[in-house]
Design a protein around this motif. Structure first.
Motif, mmCIF file in Angstrom:
data_model
loop_
_atom_site.group_PDB
_atom_site.id
_atom_site.type_symbol
_atom_site.label_atom_id
_atom_site.label_comp_id
_atom_site.label_asym_id
_atom_site.label_seq_id
_atom_site.Cartn_x
_atom_site.Cartn_y
_atom_site.Cartn_z
ATOM 1 N N ALA A 228 27.337 3.761 -26.681
ATOM 2 C CA ALA A 228 27.938 2.426 -26.215
ATOM 3 C C ALA A 228 28.791 1.738 -27.342
ATOM 4 C CB ALA A 228 26.603 1.497 -26.064
ATOM 5 N N ARG A 229 29.147 2.370 -28.269
ATOM 6 C CA ARG A 229 30.062 1.787 -29.145
ATOM 7 C C ARG A 229 31.632 1.891 -28.912
ATOM 8 N NH1 ARG A 229 27.856 4.984 -34.498
ATOM 9 N NH2 ARG A 229 25.617 4.205 -34.666
ATOM 10 N N HIS A 230 31.659 2.682 -27.615
ATOM 11 C CA HIS A 230 33.139 2.916 -27.117
ATOM 12 C C HIS A 230 33.079 2.118 -25.955
ATOM 13 C CE1 HIS A 230 33.922 6.493 -30.108
ATOM 14 N NE2 HIS A 230 32.561 6.509 -29.854
ATOM 15 N N PRO A 231 33.705 1.162 -25.809
ATOM 16 C CA PRO A 231 33.986 0.061 -24.913
ATOM 17 C C PRO A 231 34.661 0.845 -23.607
ATOM 18 C CG PRO A 231 35.535 -0.488 -26.614
ATOM 19 C CD PRO A 231 34.744 0.617 -27.272
ATOM 20 N N GLU A 232 35.501 1.764 -24.031
ATOM 21 C CA GLU A 232 36.267 2.556 -22.765
ATOM 22 C C GLU A 232 35.369 3.020 -21.669
ATOM 23 O OE1 GLU A 232 38.234 3.328 -26.545
ATOM 24 O OE2 GLU A 232 36.491 3.648 -25.835
ATOM 25 N N LEU A 233 34.038 3.412 -22.186
ATOM 26 C CA LEU A 233 32.911 3.995 -21.274
ATOM 27 C C LEU A 233 32.221 2.661 -20.574
ATOM 28 C CD1 LEU A 233 31.336 6.554 -23.544
ATOM 29 C CD2 LEU A 233 33.530 6.854 -22.399
ATOM 30 N N SER A 234 32.477 2.894 -19.121
ATOM 31 C CA SER A 234 31.848 1.842 -18.376
ATOM 32 C C SER A 234 30.353 2.122 -17.869
ATOM 33 C CB SER A 234 32.803 1.311 -17.235
ATOM 34 O OG SER A 234 32.963 2.309 -16.335
ATOM 35 N N ARG A 235 30.258 3.181 -17.839
ATOM 36 C CA ARG A 235 28.950 3.665 -17.129
ATOM 37 C C ARG A 235 28.493 5.022 -17.820
ATOM 38 N NH1 ARG A 235 26.311 5.225 -12.152
ATOM 39 N NH2 ARG A 235 28.278 6.366 -11.397
ATOM 40 N N LEU A 236 27.250 5.051 -18.226
ATOM 41 C CA LEU A 236 26.695 6.411 -18.627
ATOM 42 C C LEU A 236 25.473 6.975 -18.045
ATOM 43 C CD1 LEU A 236 26.052 7.683 -22.393
ATOM 44 C CD2 LEU A 236 24.291 8.206 -20.527
ATOM 45 N N HIS A 237 25.630 7.973 -17.109
ATOM 46 C CA HIS A 237 24.529 8.218 -16.182
ATOM 47 C C HIS A 237 24.060 9.682 -16.108
ATOM 48 C CE1 HIS A 237 27.044 9.818 -12.702
ATOM 49 N NE2 HIS A 237 27.927 9.088 -13.671
ATOM 50 N N ASP A 238 23.273 10.215 -15.657
ATOM 51 C CA ASP A 238 22.735 11.664 -15.422
ATOM 52 C C ASP A 238 22.518 12.192 -16.660
ATOM 53 O OD1 ASP A 238 21.694 13.916 -14.085
ATOM 54 O OD2 ASP A 238 23.709 14.482 -13.640
ATOM 55 N N LEU A 239 21.860 11.424 -17.542
ATOM 56 C CA LEU A 239 21.496 11.832 -19.042
ATOM 57 C C LEU A 239 20.378 13.038 -19.014
ATOM 58 C CD1 LEU A 239 21.915 11.542 -22.228
ATOM 59 C CD2 LEU A 239 20.255 9.631 -22.080
ATOM 60 N N ARG A 240 20.468 14.097 -19.499
ATOM 61 C CA ARG A 240 19.685 15.140 -19.730
ATOM 62 C C ARG A 240 19.426 15.657 -21.060
ATOM 63 N NH1 ARG A 240 20.423 18.562 -13.998
ATOM 64 N NH2 ARG A 240 21.273 16.903 -12.722
ATOM 65 N N THR A 241 18.208 15.530 -21.670
ATOM 66 C CA THR A 241 17.982 16.148 -22.971
ATOM 67 C C THR A 241 16.931 16.987 -23.016
ATOM 68 O OG1 THR A 241 16.501 14.219 -23.340
ATOM 69 C CG2 THR A 241 18.856 13.684 -23.564
ATOM 70 N N ARG A 242 16.963 17.832 -24.118
ATOM 71 C CA ARG A 242 15.944 18.731 -24.400
ATOM 72 C C ARG A 242 16.158 19.299 -25.766
ATOM 73 N NH1 ARG A 242 17.397 24.362 -23.547
ATOM 74 N NH2 ARG A 242 19.576 24.805 -23.002
ATOM 75 N N THR A 243 14.960 20.046 -26.164
ATOM 76 C CA THR A 243 15.181 20.539 -27.558
ATOM 77 C C THR A 243 14.604 21.908 -27.404
ATOM 78 O OG1 THR A 243 14.530 18.436 -28.690
ATOM 79 C CG2 THR A 243 14.210 20.620 -29.835
ATOM 80 N N SER A 244 15.304 22.857 -28.214
ATOM 81 C CA SER A 244 14.951 24.299 -28.007
ATOM 82 C C SER A 244 15.019 24.704 -29.680
ATOM 83 C CB SER A 244 16.020 25.036 -27.300
ATOM 84 O OG SER A 244 15.593 26.569 -27.133
ATOM 85 N N GLY A 245 13.921 25.144 -30.206
ATOM 86 C CA GLY A 245 14.135 25.350 -31.615
ATOM 87 C C GLY A 245 14.343 24.201 -32.488
ATOM 88 N N GLY A 246 15.424 24.356 -33.158
ATOM 89 C CA GLY A 246 15.745 23.263 -34.031
ATOM 90 C C GLY A 246 17.025 22.546 -33.459
ATOM 91 N N ILE A 247 17.482 22.930 -32.291
ATOM 92 C CA ILE A 247 18.606 22.409 -31.732
ATOM 93 C C ILE A 247 18.430 21.539 -30.599
ATOM 94 C CG2 ILE A 247 20.990 23.092 -30.729
ATOM 95 C CD1 ILE A 247 20.596 25.676 -32.358
ATOM 96 N N ASP A 248 19.085 20.573 -30.527
ATOM 97 C CA ASP A 248 18.971 19.357 -29.259
ATOM 98 C C ASP A 248 20.044 19.761 -28.340
ATOM 99 O OD1 ASP A 248 16.768 18.098 -30.266
ATOM 100 O OD2 ASP A 248 17.910 16.638 -31.464
ATOM 101 N N PHE A 249 19.779 19.791 -27.071
ATOM 102 C CA PHE A 249 21.038 19.935 -25.899
ATOM 103 C C PHE A 249 20.861 18.743 -25.265
ATOM 104 C CE2 PHE A 249 19.702 24.124 -27.238
ATOM 105 C CZ PHE A 249 21.008 24.827 -27.159
ATOM 106 N N VAL A 250 22.290 18.193 -24.837
ATOM 107 C CA VAL A 250 22.478 16.923 -24.290
ATOM 108 C C VAL A 250 23.506 17.075 -23.368
ATOM 109 C CG1 VAL A 250 22.784 14.401 -24.386
ATOM 110 C CG2 VAL A 250 21.770 15.641 -26.331
ATOM 111 N N GLN A 251 23.312 16.542 -22.211
ATOM 112 C CA GLN A 251 24.688 16.439 -21.217
ATOM 113 C C GLN A 251 24.555 15.104 -20.192
ATOM 114 O OE1 GLN A 251 23.517 20.271 -18.986
ATOM 115 N NE2 GLN A 251 23.701 19.067 -17.289
ATOM 116 N N PHE A 252 25.542 14.704 -19.947
ATOM 117 C CA PHE A 252 25.619 13.467 -19.282
ATOM 118 C C PHE A 252 27.049 13.151 -18.619
ATOM 119 C CE2 PHE A 252 26.806 12.317 -23.795
ATOM 120 C CZ PHE A 252 27.871 11.714 -23.627
#
Length: 325
Positions: A228-252
């Protein structure tokens, strides 16, 4: 995550796992002798827990080694779930061991079995406490530098071992010196129950990793706040998160004005990713760009819900108030 940092993290993780194995081997040998001397059910439970610690440490080492392998053609998301599979194996062993201890303790309680030589058992438990303290200190050092989930879990388990050894000392004192008949097998039953509770918690966490459970809400909120620090982004949706071992995976998905060029959009996303990686250095982030106003699935609120609005993130400027560079 840089390859050099990943290599250092893997080396420290392996060293902590080796330290756990050495400690567990020492304690198994020591407690095996003490059980033979004392015939204590509580100490038998402690021996079983140390034997499981050894197996768990071996499984942790295996999981850390496999999870540290980079992604390849057949495992494009890496090998992080090896840690969760190792945990499931540990849980099965813990449950079987706890059942065996419970049956032996119940039999000893019914027969009125007493402790034979409490002094040896008390000394052994005190030595075990000192060895565990040393291991915990090194594990804290490694966790502070790697953030390893596997080592953190092992660390929590050894922390509870301190209480377990104190319980053994209490059982031996009550049975042998206070004369409280049945104290030792009752403590043995309590230890069996504690092992089952630990197995339940470890199993639940492993299943969460295997089933790609979403991050906790507070962690998701922190992630969205960075974007949200970036005002150019008007909307963030379809946020998907998970963790596998010591690594986080994110897509949106994010919305950008439709009149931006590919180069402008690319530059904005590069800055977003840089900020996200600064706050979440071990995360693999995948961002999909949508033109402003585009709707993928109108009736699917799980996909279309704006995460900025959900978490109360309001930018001071709108998407067009800053010209992208």
């Amino acid at each position: 995550m840089r390859s050099g940092a990943a290599s250092d993290r893997a080396i420290l993780g392996r060293s902590a796992a080796f330290a756990s194995i050495v400690t567990a081997l020492f304690l198994v040998g020591l407690k095996l002798w003490a059980v033979w001397q004392t015939e204590s059910m509580a100490l038998l439970g402690s021996l079983a827990d140390s034997a499981l610690d050894l197996i768990a440490s071996l499984a942790t080492l295996t999981g850390v080694i496999i999870a540290a392998r980079p992604a390849d053609r057949t495992h494009r998301f890496g090998h992080g779930k090896a840690e969760a599979l190792a945990a499931i194996f540990q849980v099965m062993l813990i449950a079987l061991s706890a059942a065996g201890i419970a049956m032996q303790s119940a039999e000893a309680l019914a027969e009125g079995q007493r402790v034979a030589a409490a002094q040896e058992g008390i000394v052994v438990s005190m030595i075990a406490i000192l060895a565990t303290f040393a291991l915990l200190a090194y594990q804290r050092f490694v966790i502070a530098r790697t953030g390893s989930l596997a080592i953190s879990t092992d660390h929590l388990h050894y922390q509870s071992d301190l209480l377990l050894n104190l319980a053994v000392i209490a059982a031996l004192v009550l049975d042998r010196y206070v004369g409280l008949a049945g104290a030792d097998p009752l403590f043995g039953l309590g230890i069996a129950g504690w092992l089952l509770w630990g197995a339940w918690r470890a199993g639940s966490e492993a299943i969460d990793h295997l089933m790609d459970r979403e991050w906790p809400e507070e962690k998701r909120r922190r992630f969205v706040a960075v974007a949200a620090r970036h005002p150019e982004l008007s909307r963030l949706h379809d946020l998907r998160t998970r963790t596998s071992g010591g690594i986080d995976f994110v897509q949106f998905h994010v919305d950008l004005p439709g009149d931006y060029t590919v180069e402008q959009a690319h530059d904005i996303i590069e800055r977003v990713e840089k900020d996200l990686h600064a706050e979440f250095p071990d995360a693999e982030v995948l961002i999909h760009i949508d033109p402003e106003g585009h709707v993928d699935e109108p009736r699917n609120t799980l996909v279309e819900e704006d995460q900025f609005s959900r978490f109360g993130e309001r930018r001071m400027t709108g998407p067009h108030d800053e010209t992208p560079t």
